[in-house]
Structures are given as C-alpha cells and as structure tokens.
Design an enzyme around this catalytic site. Structure first.
Site, PDB file in Angstrom:
ATOM      1  CG  ASP A  96      55.760  40.106  25.933  1.00 27.96           C
ATOM      2  OD1 ASP A  96      55.894  38.983  26.133  1.00 27.96           O
ATOM      3  OD2 ASP A  96      56.486  41.167  26.487  1.00 27.96           O
ATOM      4  CG  ASP A 261      53.403  44.677  31.112  1.00 30.38           C
ATOM      5  OD1 ASP A 261      54.258  44.280  31.602  1.00 30.38           O
ATOM      6  OD2 ASP A 261      53.440  45.251  29.751  1.00 30.38           O
ATOM      7  CB  CYS A 369      44.080  43.195  54.341  1.00 29.52           C
ATOM      8  SG  CYS A 369      44.000  42.923  52.437  1.00 29.52           S
ATOM      9  CB  CYS A 371      42.694  40.783  49.712  1.00 28.99           C
ATOM     10  SG  CYS A 371      43.994  39.613  50.649  1.00 28.99           S
ATOM     11  CB  CYS A 374      44.366  39.523  54.639  1.00 27.44           C
ATOM     12  SG  CYS A 374      45.983  39.938  53.695  1.00 27.44           S
ATOM     13  CG  HIS A 396      48.226  41.608  50.619  1.00 27.79           C
ATOM     14  ND1 HIS A 396      46.973  41.951  51.222  1.00 27.79           N
ATOM     15  CD2 HIS A 396      49.145  42.482  50.672  1.00 27.79           C
ATOM     16  CE1 HIS A 396      47.360  42.944  51.644  1.00 27.79           C
ATOM     17  NE2 HIS A 396      48.433  43.585  51.333  1.00 27.79           N
TER      18      HIS A 396
HETATM   19 ZN   LIG Z   1      45.481  41.206  52.039  1.00 28.22          ZN
END
Ligand SMILES: [Zn+2]
Length: 413
Positions: A96, A261, A369, A371, A374, A396
């Site tokens: 954009d 977005d 978590c 992820c 973490c 995260h």
């Molecule tokens: Zn995390």
C-alpha cells in the site's frame, strides 16, 4: 472453513537471534536485517498469513527518507519482497502507499505510475490503489449535516473523488500486471462508504480495501459493512485497513471481509503500559527493569541529579539477577518483588506496580505458552527492557492474536 487472512504491516520488525539474555550481549559481526529474524522465521508455525509493506516505509515521502537505508532499499528491489524478507511463497504480500503518513498533504505525493512500479519491482502478490484519508465519521447522512461544516463536507468529498479517480487510473494500469489490484473506499458515513464501494465495483474491482476506519468504534465499522452489503456484489471481497477486532471476525466475514491488517498486537507489546503480554485468558503487565544507560527517562533522571547513577546501576543489576534466579527456582518471589520495588522507587513517582508484578510472577504465564519465544527465553519475554525483549514480547502477542483468529474462524460454519 471461511478464511479471513491476517496481514502484518512490517516496519522493519525483526530481532537479533544471537542476543544473549543473561549477559546482554550480541554478535558484534551481525549485519542488521540480513542476519536478523522476522516473526515468520522465529516461529515454527505461522503467526500471520502475509505481510503488508508500505511504499512510504520503503521509499519515504516528499524528500523525507523512509525506514530503509539506501542499501536496504536497493536490495529490496533487486531481490524482490520474498527474498528480501526470506518469506516462503505460501505467504501473501500486499503493498500500500501508507496514506497515514501523507494525510496532511493536499494531494497524495505519488503518481499511479510510481505506485505500479513499486508493486511490480518488488513482486507483490496484491497491490492497493493510491488513496487519501478522510478523518471523520458520522453515523448517518442527517448526523453528518449536523456534525460537519459545509467546508468539512466539501473537503471530504474532494478526498473521496481523488481516491476514486486514482482508483480508476490504477485499475487500468494494473490489468496487465501480475499483482491483484485493490481499490480503496473512503467515506464519512455509511452511505458515502457504500457509494465509494459501488463506484469501485463499476470500475471492475473485485477486491476493495476499506480505509480510514482505525479510530471507529466496532459498531460503526459494522454499520458501514451493513450498508455496503446492500450493494455489494457476491464476488466482492473486502480488506479492512489497520483494523484488529478479533472478537468480531465472524460478523466481519459474513459481511464480505476476507482480510485485514494490524500492527496492534506487536505495538501493544512494545508501547502499551498496562496490558502488553497477552494470553488466551488474560492480559498481563510486563515487569519494568529500565536500562540506566539506554532508557531515555532513566538517563534524564541521572543527568538532572534526581537519581544517583551508581545506586540505579546497582539496583538494575540486582533486579535482573533476582529475576533470572527466580526463573531457575533459586530465589523466593517476595525477595524478587522487594528488589524490583526498591528500584521502582527511583523511576516511578506514581503508584507502585507491585501488584501487577506479583500477578506476573505468581502466574508465570510464559510457562504455559507454547510459542517459540516463550519456550526459548522464558521469563525475559515479560521484562520491559530494550528492544530485544520488548519486540519479542510483541511477536509473542502476534502468535496469540493469530491463534485467537484461527479459533474464531474454526467456530464458523
Ligand atoms: Zn509466548
């Protein structure tokens, strides 16, 4: 399952993978960006469906440099967006113009030719037409007449016409190009948004980005989508520019939204003072351990003589050591909190944040978590201290936001 794609607007958001959290050092030979890692390189599963890159960020505006160095900009065009970002082809890319950055100008600072060239040279899969933001909103035509002066309404109409004229030119220029073209609809009430959508559909657009909605309440966004639903063609798809309302994804999707977005999850990790570490159930406040020499407010406190440098440095180190030891199970929570609060007295003249720190240290949400961040850095993800930790906390949050989105989508028929 209906897919609603989430695009992450990149603004040079990467982290140094060599950063050593205990010793706070990094590889001195690292080349910025080239040796760093984007979110899609850090996580073992996607945290977005694609990235959005603004021409304003890469190229700058009216003589003002963008965020890219000359060398990075050259490499961006030489390698193309996928190679530059080391982005697998399974991701989408959308370009954009960054209308917010030139919103105060009389007219957009680029030509359609510049914009098409930017999308083609970088190899985007989708490109959004050049637009001009309208900064106000009323719930109806009647309310618009009460709320806005004739001069304001004239200016709104002027911007709407500029955006539509540019969309017309962009559509024609884009037909022979490889990216998918999006027209942009702006308005100042649901009716004027619907008018813009109708005009864009007449030009031939099947994909339409709705802009200028960031400050709007969710109910107002829904009223725009409901109005446009009256004239929307069955195969028209909407993209919401800059909108992150994960709890309403199902409604948005039923009204034709196929993508959005937002930088919000990342930015909350970096900037939000209170709820900057997100989980599925609860949001947490990060634990501040400001760097005496690198944090602006600490530097000011020291240079004005309000805070003694050596004392601050001693407490900063003590806090970091206590937190690392706590994570290893070597120190009691109370003693960590006491040290944190002793340091806090030097830089926080408002109410102590002991309670929020206690909550974070009691629940230790990073332990639950899954992820990659973490799992990799543990307690450091919740420390408010320098870009290495703060940006990872933002990443995260992106992971959590994307999980929430996928959960919402899975509930849809
Ligand atoms: Zn995390």
């Amino acid at each position: 399952m209906n897919k609603v794609k989430f695009y992450f607007p990149d603004s040079h958001d990467y982290v140094d993978p060599t950063f050593d959290f205990e010793n706070e050092t990094n590889n001195e030979h690292r080349v910025i960006q080239r040796d760093d890692k984007y979110a899609h390189e850090i996580f073992s599963r996607p945290v977005y469906d694609g990235i959005l890159v603004s021409k304003a960020v890469v190229d700058g505006i009216s003589g003002v440099k963008g965020k890219y160095s000359v060398a990075q900009r050259q490499r961006f065009f030489r390698e193309g967006i996928y190679r530059f970002f080391r982005l697998p082809k399974s991701y989408s890319t959308i370009g954009d113009c960054g209308a917010f950055s030139y919103a105060n100008e009389e007219v957009p600072p680029y030509s359609i030719h510049d914009v098409v060239e930017f999308y083609v040279n970088a190899g985007f899969t989708n490109g959004i037409s050049l637009d001009h933001i309208i900064f106000d909103f009323a719930k109806s035509i009647t309310e618009s007449q009460k709320k806005f002066s004739p001069e304001q309404l004239t200016e709104f109409k002027r911007r709407k016409e500029i955006t539509l004229d540019l969309a017309h030119e962009f559509y024609n220029e884009s037909q022979s190009q490889s990216y998918e073209a999006y027209g942009v609809a702006h308005g100042w009430n649901p009716e004027s948004y619907a008018d813009s959508v109708s005009d864009l559909q007449s030009m031939g657009y099947k994909r339409i980005a709705l802009g200028g909605m960031i400050p709007l309440k969710t109910q107002d966004i829904l009223s725009i989508l409901e109005k446009t639903a009256e004239i929307k063609k069955a195969d028209t798809q909407f993209h919401l520019l800059g909108i992150n309302r994960l709890n309403h994804i199902q409604e948005f999707s039923s009204l034709g939204v196929s993508s959005f977005d937002s930088t919000a999850p990342l930015m909350q990790g970096l900037k939000d003072d209170k709820f900057n570490y997100h989980t599925h159930a609860d949001d947490y406040t990060s634990i501040s351990v400001p760097q005496v020499e690198a944090n602006n407010s600490m530097r000011k406190l020291v240079s004005s003589g309000t805070v003694d440098h050596d004392e601050a440095k001693r407490l900063e180190k003590a806090c970091l050591k206590a937190l690392i030891s706590f994570a290893k199970g070597e120190v009691e929570q109370k003693s960590v909190l006491d040290t944190l609060c002793e340091y806090e007295k030097l830089y926080n003249t408002k109410k102590s944040r002991r309670e929020a720190m206690e909550k974070a240290l009691t629940d230790q949400p990073w332990k639950n978590c899954n992820c990659d961040i973490c799992k990799d850095i543990g307690i450091h993800v919740i420390l408010k201290r320098g870009a290495a930790r703060n940006r990872r906390r933002g990443f995260h949050n992106l992971y959590i936001a994307y999980q929430k989105l996928q959960h919402q989508l899975s509930l849809m028929k």
